[in-house]
Design a protein around this motif. Structure first.
Motif, mmCIF file in Angstrom:
data_model
loop_
_atom_site.group_PDB
_atom_site.id
_atom_site.type_symbol
_atom_site.label_atom_id
_atom_site.label_comp_id
_atom_site.label_asym_id
_atom_site.label_seq_id
_atom_site.Cartn_x
_atom_site.Cartn_y
_atom_site.Cartn_z
ATOM 1 N N GLN A 68 59.485 130.623 -70.685
ATOM 2 C CA GLN A 68 58.962 131.406 -69.565
ATOM 3 C C GLN A 68 59.097 130.591 -68.291
ATOM 4 N N LEU A 69 59.391 131.278 -67.215
ATOM 5 C CA LEU A 69 59.458 130.650 -65.903
ATOM 6 C C LEU A 69 58.461 131.361 -65.001
ATOM 7 N N SER B 276 57.543 127.113 -56.028
ATOM 8 C CA SER B 276 57.510 126.314 -57.253
ATOM 9 C C SER B 276 57.864 127.191 -58.440
ATOM 10 N N CYS B 277 58.461 126.573 -59.434
ATOM 11 C CA CYS B 277 58.793 127.273 -60.670
ATOM 12 C C CYS B 277 58.448 126.346 -61.827
ATOM 13 N N VAL B 278 57.548 126.801 -62.666
ATOM 14 C CA VAL B 278 57.121 125.994 -63.804
ATOM 15 C C VAL B 278 57.649 126.613 -65.086
ATOM 16 N N PRO B 279 58.491 125.888 -65.817
ATOM 17 C CA PRO B 279 58.976 126.412 -67.090
ATOM 18 C C PRO B 279 58.036 126.037 -68.227
ATOM 19 N N THR C 273 62.572 138.754 -52.363
ATOM 20 C CA THR C 273 61.899 138.320 -53.576
ATOM 21 C C THR C 273 62.711 137.170 -54.145
ATOM 22 N N TYR C 274 62.052 136.065 -54.386
ATOM 23 C CA TYR C 274 62.720 134.864 -54.874
ATOM 24 C C TYR C 274 62.474 134.719 -56.373
ATOM 25 N N TYR C 275 63.561 134.433 -57.081
ATOM 26 C CA TYR C 275 63.502 134.300 -58.527
ATOM 27 C C TYR C 275 63.957 132.905 -58.950
ATOM 28 N N CYS C 276 63.310 132.398 -59.952
ATOM 29 C CA CYS C 276 63.709 131.150 -60.589
ATOM 30 C C CYS C 276 64.542 131.483 -61.822
ATOM 31 N N ALA C 277 65.544 130.663 -62.079
ATOM 32 C CA ALA C 277 66.380 130.855 -63.264
ATOM 33 C C ALA C 277 66.652 129.506 -63.911
#
Length: 125
Positions: A3-4, A21-24, A92-96
């Protein structure tokens, strides 16, 4: 299951800075590539910046000279900072993230296996 989770979106004034920030979480200890994308309603999602686990990074032309992308390897958190924002940064900003080893993380052509839910950023005066 990977999950991100993104955070840091909201309202930003023109000329200010945004930091996301993006937390995996999940079974992959360290993703070889992680990235930020953004999307405006009615337009295609575009790659904004990528970060390789060797600390190499690539930024899109639209943010050249005013961005930082980095990872805290202690927490595996991916960050994005964009300075001198304009209304064109509203999206909208997405983490990948990807799962398999690659030597580079190009803006185009990298296979992204996991995506976050997105966080909205609105730039206004």
């Amino acid at each position: 299951q990977v999950q991100l989770v993104e955070s840091g979106g909201g309202s930003v004034q023109i000329g200010g800075s945004l930091r996301l920030s993006c937390v995996p979480s999940g079974p992959i200890n360290r993703h070889p590539c992680m990235a930020w994308f953004r999307q405006v309603a009615g337009k295609q999602r575009e790659a904004v910046a990528t970060h390789h686990m060797d600390n190499s990074q690539i930024g899109a032309a639209s943010i050249q000279g005013r961005f930082r992308v980095w990872r805290d390897f202690g927490t595996n958190t991916l960050y994005l900072q964009i300075d001198k924002v304009t209304p064109e940064d509203t999206a909208t900003y997405y983490c990948a993230a990807n799962a398999n080893w690659v030597q580079y993380c190009p803006l185009q052509g990298t296979i992204w296996d996991y995506w976050g839910q997105g966080t909205q950023v609105t730039v206004s005066s």
